[in-house]
Design a protein around this motif. Structure first.
Motif, PDB file in Angstrom:
ATOM      1  N   UNK A  90       0.849  -1.196   0.000  1.00 43.50           N
ATOM      2  CA  UNK A  90       0.000   0.000   0.000  1.00 43.50           C
ATOM      3  C   UNK A  90       0.883   1.243   0.000  1.00 43.50           C
ATOM      4  N   UNK A  91       0.354   2.320  -0.530  1.00 48.90           N
ATOM      5  CA  UNK A  91       1.108   3.570  -0.532  1.00 48.90           C
ATOM      6  C   UNK A  91       0.865   4.293   0.787  1.00 48.90           C
ATOM      7  N   UNK A  92       1.914   4.531   1.561  1.00 47.00           N
ATOM      8  CA  UNK A  92       1.739   5.070   2.907  1.00 47.00           C
ATOM      9  C   UNK A  92       1.198   6.496   2.947  1.00 47.00           C
ATOM     10  N   UNK A  93       1.424   7.244   1.872  1.00 49.32           N
ATOM     11  CA  UNK A  93       0.979   8.649   1.888  1.00 49.32           C
ATOM     12  C   UNK A  93      -0.407   8.844   1.295  1.00 49.32           C
ATOM     13  N   UNK A  94      -1.078   7.746   1.018  1.00 50.39           N
ATOM     14  CA  UNK A  94      -2.452   7.852   0.520  1.00 50.39           C
ATOM     15  C   UNK A  94      -3.392   7.176   1.506  1.00 50.39           C
ATOM     16  N   UNK A  95      -4.591   7.688   1.584  1.00 52.54           N
ATOM     17  CA  UNK A  95      -5.570   7.073   2.472  1.00 52.54           C
ATOM     18  C   UNK A  95      -6.042   5.752   1.855  1.00 52.54           C
ATOM     19  N   UNK A  96      -6.821   5.012   2.638  1.00 57.17           N
ATOM     20  CA  UNK A  96      -7.375   3.752   2.156  1.00 57.17           C
ATOM     21  C   UNK A  96      -8.157   3.985   0.864  1.00 57.17           C
ATOM     22  N   UNK A  97      -9.021   4.973   0.914  1.00 53.98           N
ATOM     23  CA  UNK A  97      -9.824   5.296  -0.273  1.00 53.98           C
ATOM     24  C   UNK A  97      -8.927   5.617  -1.464  1.00 53.98           C
ATOM     25  N   UNK A 128     -15.834  -0.119   5.246  1.00 51.87           N
ATOM     26  CA  UNK A 128     -16.603   1.021   4.755  1.00 51.87           C
ATOM     27  C   UNK A 128     -16.349   2.285   5.567  1.00 51.87           C
ATOM     28  N   UNK A 129     -16.077   2.126   6.854  1.00 49.21           N
ATOM     29  CA  UNK A 129     -15.936   3.315   7.704  1.00 49.21           C
ATOM     30  C   UNK A 129     -14.484   3.797   7.792  1.00 49.21           C
ATOM     31  N   UNK A 130     -13.575   3.099   7.114  1.00 49.63           N
ATOM     32  CA  UNK A 130     -12.160   3.455   7.306  1.00 49.63           C
ATOM     33  C   UNK A 130     -11.484   4.010   6.058  1.00 49.63           C
ATOM     34  N   UNK A 131     -12.311   4.518   5.154  1.00 46.55           N
ATOM     35  CA  UNK A 131     -11.771   5.030   3.897  1.00 46.55           C
ATOM     36  C   UNK A 131     -10.774   6.160   4.057  1.00 46.55           C
ATOM     37  N   UNK A 132     -10.948   6.954   5.111  1.00 42.62           N
ATOM     38  CA  UNK A 132     -10.060   8.119   5.248  1.00 42.62           C
ATOM     39  C   UNK A 132      -8.858   7.854   6.152  1.00 42.62           C
ATOM     40  N   UNK A 133      -8.698   6.595   6.561  1.00 48.04           N
ATOM     41  CA  UNK A 133      -7.514   6.270   7.374  1.00 48.04           C
ATOM     42  C   UNK A 133      -6.300   6.093   6.464  1.00 48.04           C
ATOM     43  N   UNK A 134      -5.131   6.211   7.081  1.00 42.51           N
ATOM     44  CA  UNK A 134      -3.900   5.910   6.368  1.00 42.51           C
ATOM     45  C   UNK A 134      -3.474   4.483   6.718  1.00 42.51           C
ATOM     46  N   UNK A 135      -2.759   3.825   5.832  1.00 46.87           N
ATOM     47  CA  UNK A 135      -2.386   2.427   6.101  1.00 46.87           C
ATOM     48  C   UNK A 135      -1.758   2.215   7.480  1.00 46.87           C
ATOM     49  N   UNK A 136      -0.922   3.164   7.916  1.00 48.38           N
ATOM     50  CA  UNK A 136      -0.244   2.970   9.202  1.00 48.38           C
ATOM     51  C   UNK A 136      -1.219   2.964  10.380  1.00 48.38           C
ATOM     52  N   UNK A 138      -3.922   1.290  10.393  1.00 48.28           N
ATOM     53  CA  UNK A 138      -4.694   0.049  10.327  1.00 48.28           C
ATOM     54  C   UNK A 138      -3.875  -1.122  10.821  1.00 48.28           C
ATOM     55  N   UNK A 139      -4.588  -2.182  11.236  1.00 47.81           N
ATOM     56  CA  UNK A 139      -3.903  -3.416  11.610  1.00 47.81           C
ATOM     57  C   UNK A 139      -3.453  -4.131  10.337  1.00 47.81           C
ATOM     58  N   UNK A 140      -2.616  -5.138  10.517  1.00 51.55           N
ATOM     59  CA  UNK A 140      -2.133  -5.898   9.366  1.00 51.55           C
ATOM     60  C   UNK A 140      -3.270  -6.506   8.560  1.00 51.55           C
ATOM     61  N   UNK A 141      -4.223  -7.065   9.278  1.00 56.75           N
ATOM     62  CA  UNK A 141      -5.346  -7.698   8.590  1.00 56.75           C
ATOM     63  C   UNK A 141      -6.146  -6.688   7.791  1.00 56.75           C
ATOM     64  N   UNK A 142      -6.333  -5.505   8.385  1.00 55.72           N
ATOM     65  CA  UNK A 142      -7.084  -4.460   7.681  1.00 55.72           C
ATOM     66  C   UNK A 142      -6.316  -3.986   6.447  1.00 55.72           C
ATOM     67  N   UNK A 143      -5.001  -3.873   6.616  1.00 52.77           N
ATOM     68  CA  UNK A 143      -4.197  -3.451   5.467  1.00 52.77           C
ATOM     69  C   UNK A 143      -4.316  -4.459   4.337  1.00 52.77           C
ATOM     70  N   UNK A 144      -4.313  -5.741   4.697  1.00 54.05           N
ATOM     71  CA  UNK A 144      -4.431  -6.747   3.650  1.00 54.05           C
ATOM     72  C   UNK A 144      -5.811  -6.700   2.991  1.00 54.05           C
ATOM     73  N   UNK A 145      -6.811  -6.318   3.760  1.00 50.74           N
ATOM     74  CA  UNK A 145      -8.143  -6.154   3.171  1.00 50.74           C
ATOM     75  C   UNK A 145      -8.140  -5.030   2.144  1.00 50.74           C
ATOM     76  N   UNK A 146      -7.442  -3.965   2.489  1.00 48.92           N
ATOM     77  CA  UNK A 146      -7.338  -2.856   1.538  1.00 48.92           C
ATOM     78  C   UNK A 146      -6.662  -3.341   0.262  1.00 48.92           C
ATOM     79  N   UNK A 147      -5.621  -4.127   0.472  1.00 47.03           N
ATOM     80  CA  UNK A 147      -4.877  -4.648  -0.669  1.00 47.03           C
ATOM     81  C   UNK A 147      -5.763  -5.536  -1.548  1.00 47.03           C
ATOM     82  N   UNK A 148      -6.585  -6.356  -0.911  1.00 48.20           N
ATOM     83  CA  UNK A 148      -7.525  -7.205  -1.660  1.00 48.20           C
ATOM     84  C   UNK A 148      -8.543  -6.325  -2.383  1.00 48.20           C
ATOM     85  N   UNK A 149      -8.999  -5.300  -1.692  1.00 48.60           N
ATOM     86  CA  UNK A 149      -9.968  -4.389  -2.297  1.00 48.60           C
ATOM     87  C   UNK A 149      -9.378  -3.731  -3.541  1.00 48.60           C
TER      88      UNK A 149
END
Lengths: 271, 289
Positions: A90-97, A128-136, A138-149
Motif C-alpha cells: 500500500x502507498x503510505x501517503x495515501x488514504x485507504x480510499x 466502509x468506515x475506514x476510507x479516510x484512514x492511512x495504512x499505518x 490500520x492493523x495488518x489484517x485491515x491493510x491486507x483487506x485494503x490490498x484485496x480491495x
C-alpha cells in the motif's frame, strides 16, 4: 481461464525455478499452490501475472498467450488479473480510499466510476468506515483487506495471491480467507500460493503441490500434505481426487456452504 | 482528467526535487544562452563582412588641400600592375555611402556634414598577394592622407569571431550534454522517489505511456524553461549591448525575424534536450517490468 503448457523458468541460465509445468485452471476455480520455500510457487504466480517470462512453454490467461506477449500489452493483461502480496504494497501517503482509487485512476477510469466503485469494494472488504484512514493507522489484517480491495476493485477475472496471510496471525488470516472465498463466489478465479497448512486443510479446495519446480500433486479437494500421486515429472490431469489424510478434523470444508468456521481449525493448525 | 493528472504529476515531481530541477534548468539556460549568443554574433559578423567585401580592398583617403592632384593619384594607381581598378570616390559619393551604411542611425547622419567626409581612391587588386606592397606604395603618395585596408581588419575580425564562435558552440555543446545528464538525473531521482507508486501502477495495469509521460513532461518543462530563459536573456542582453555600444561600421542591427527564428530554434533545442534527458533517465528503469 488459465492454461499453462510446459512452462519452464530458468534464472541466470542455471537456476531452474519451475520445470515443465502443465496446469489447467477453470473459470471460478479456487486453487492453492503449496510446497516448501523454493519449490516454485512464487515463480508460478509471477509467470501468471507476467512479472516474468517463461524460458520455455506457453501460458494462456483469459484466452491470450502471455509468455510471448510484447511488453506493451502487459498492462492490459494486468487489468484482468488482480494481485495480492504478503507485504500489502500500500502507498503510505495515501488514504485507504485513495489507495484503492489509485488503481482505477491510473488505468484511466473517470472520476464517477472511482466514486461509485471504491465505496462498494470498501464495503465488501468490511472497511466502509475506514476510507479516510492511512495504512499505518490500520492493523495488518485491515491493510491486507485494503490490498484485496485494490486488487478486486477493477473486477478482474483472476485474483492471484502470493502468501496473502504470510504476515498475519491465524485469526486474522481467517478473515482474509473468508474474503477471498467471497470473491471467488462472485465467479473470480483465485490462485493462492501459501504455506499455511491450516487454511488449506480447512478450505478443502483444489491443491496443487510443487516440489523443486515440478507439480507433484493436484487434488481437487485437497489438504496441505496429501498423498503424492506421483513423485517425479508430474503432469497431472486436473480433478483427480485424492484420499485426504488429514490429522486435523475439518468440520466444515465448504465449497459452497455458508460462512466457514475456520477459526476452530486454525487454532490447532501448524502454520 | 487525464491531461490534468499527467501535468499535475510532472509539476509535483518538479516541486519535490526543486533544487535538482533548478540546477537542470540553469544548465540548459547557460548552454543555450551560449548557443543563442553564438548565433547572434555569427550573424553580425556575416552581415558586416558581406558589406565590407564588396570589391573594395584598399582605400586611400585624400587630403582636402590638393584637390587638383586627386585624379593624378587615381591615374597613377591605375597604372600599377597589381591594381585592377582604381576609382575616385568623391565627397558626395562618400556621403551617399555613409547615409546608406548608417541608414538606421538618423542622428549620425544629421551630425555629419557632407564636406567633412574625405574623398578617397578605392583600389581593387588584380593580385591579392600584392596587397601589402600596394598599401605601402599608396601611403607614399603625397596627396594620400591615410590608407585603410579593410581586409587586414576583416581577416582579424573573421579569425577572432570564428574562434569565439567555435569556442562558444563547443562550450554550449559541452554544457548541453551536462544539462542532459542533469535532467536525466532529476528524472531518475523522481522515479526513485516514486518507485513504490510506479510499482503499483504497473501492477494494476497502468499503460507504459501513462507511467512515463509525467517524467517526460518533467524533462520537457525543464528544457523549455531553460531555453526560454536563454532566449529572453539573450534577446534583452543583445538589445542592451546594442543601445550601450555603437560599434561604428559593424552592422549590429539584426532584424527581429532573425532573433525570433533563432529563438524558436533554441526553444526547440531546449525541448529536445529535456525530453532526451528524461528518456535517458527512464531508459534503465523501463527495462525492468
Amino acid at each position: 481461464m488459465i492454461e499453462v503448457k510446459g512452462a519452464t523458468k530458468v534464472y541466470d541460465k542455471t537456476t531452474v525455478a519451475v520445470r515443465d509445468i502443465n496446469l489447467k485452471i477453470n473459470k471460478g476455480d479456487f486453487v492453492f499452490l503449496v510446497g516448501p520455500s523454493g519449490s516454485g510457487k512464487s515463480t508460478l504466480i509471477r509467470l501468471l501475472m507476467r512479472e516474468e517470462r517463461p524460458t520455455e512453454g506457453e501460458i494462456f490467461v483469459a484466452g491470450k498467450e502471455i509468455g510471448g506477449m510484447p511488453d506493451s500489452k502487459v498492462p492490459y493483461h494486468r487489468r484482468v488479473v488482480g494481485t495480492v502480496f504478503q507485504d500489502f504494497k500500500l502507498l503510505p501517503n495515501k488514504t485507504v480510499f485513495e489507495n484503492i482509487a489509485f488503481a482505477l485512476e491510473v488505468i484511466g477510469h473517470p472520476r464517477h466510476v472511482v466514486e461509485s466503485q471504491v465505496p462498494k469494494v470498501l464495503k465488501l472488504v468490511g472497511l466502509a468506515s475506514k476510507g479516510d484512514r492511512y495504512p499505518r493507522q490500520l492493523s495488518g489484517g485491515e491493510q491486507q483487506r485494503v490490498s484485496v480491495a485494490r486488487a478486486f476493485v477493477n473486477r478482474p477475472l483472476i485474483l492471484l495471491a502470493d502468501e496473502p496471510t504470510g504476515n498475519l496471525d491465524p485469526a486474522t488470516s481467517v478473515g482474509i480467507m473468508r474474503l477471498l472465498d467471497r470473491i471467488n463466489r462472485t465467479g473470480t478465479t483465485v490462485v493462492m500460493a501459501t504455506h499455511d497448512h491450516a487454511i488449506v486443510d480447512a478450505m478443502r479446495r483444489r491443491v496443487v503441490e510443487l516440489e523443486r519446480g515440478r507439480i507433484v500433486r493436484d487434488d481437487s479437494r485437497g489438504v496441505y500434505e496429501g498423498l503424492r500421486t506421483m513423485e517425479v515429472p508430474a503432469v497431472q490431469a486436473n480433478g483427480q481426487a485424492d484420499e485426504p489424510g488429514p490429522e486435523i478434523a475439518v468440520d466444515q470444508p465448504l465449497p459452497d456452504g455458508p460462512p466457514m468456521t475456520l477459526e476452530s481449525d486454525i487454532g490447532t493448525g501448524n502454520a | 482528467m487525464r491531461a490534468e493528472y499527467l501535468i499535475g504529476e510532472a509539476a509535483a515531481n518538479l516541486r519535490r526535487n526543486l533544487l535538482l530541477a533548478v540546477g537542470a534548468v540553469l544548465a540548459v539556460f547557460i548552454s543555450l544562452l551560449m548557443t543563442y549568443a553564438a548565433l547572434i554574433v555569427g550573424e553580425i559578423t556575416r552581415t558586416t563582412t558581406l558589406q565590407w567585401q564588396e570589391g573594395v580592398t584598399i582605400i586611400g583617403y585624400l587630403h582636402e588641400a590638393d584637390l587638383a592632384d586627386h585624379t593624378v593619384v587615381v591615374d597613377r594607381a591605375q597604372s600599377w600592375p597589381e591594381v585592377e581598378t582604381a576609382t575616385y570616390f568623391s565627397k558626395a559619393q562618400a556621403y551617399e555611402e555613409f547615409k546608406e551604411l548608417f541608414a538606421n542611425r538618423d542622428r549620425w547622419i544629421e551630425l555629419v556634414e557632407p564636406a567633412k567626409i574625405p574623398a578617397s581612391v578605392r583600389i581593387v587588386l588584380a593580385d591579392t598577394e600584392a596587397h601589402r606592397a600596394v598599401v605601402d606604395q599608396l601611403a607614399k603618395e603625397p596627396s594620400v592622407r591615410k590608407v585603410v585596408s579593410p581586409e587586414d581588419n576583416l581577416n582579424d575580425v573573421l579569425t577572432v569571431s570564428k574562434f569565439l564562435n567555435f569556442g562558444a558552440i563547443l562550450l554550449g555543446a559541452t554544457l548541453g550534454v551536462s544539462a542532459l545528464v542533469l535532467i536525466a538525473n532529476t528524472v531518475r531521482m523522481a522515479i526513485y522517489a516514486r518507485r513504490e507508486e510506479i510499482g503499483i501502477m504497473k501492477l494494476v495495469g497502468a499503460s507504459n505511456w501513462f507511467v512515463r509521460t509525467p517524467f517526460l513532461l518533467e524533462g520537457l518543462i525543464e528544457g523549455l524553461l531553460g531555453a526560454g530563459l536563454a532566449v529572453a536573456v539573450g534577446w534583452v542582453g543583445y538589445q542592451w549591448l546594442l543601445g550601450s555600444f555603437d560599434i561604428g561600421v559593424i552592422e549590429t542591427d539584426l532584424p527581429t525575424s532573425f532573433l525570433l527564428s533563432r529563438g524558436m530554434l533554441v526553444l526547440l533545442f531546449g525541448g529536445v534536450v529535456g525530453v532526451l534527458g528524461s528518456a535517458v533517465g527512464l531508459r534503465r528503469w523501463l527495462k525492468e517490468s
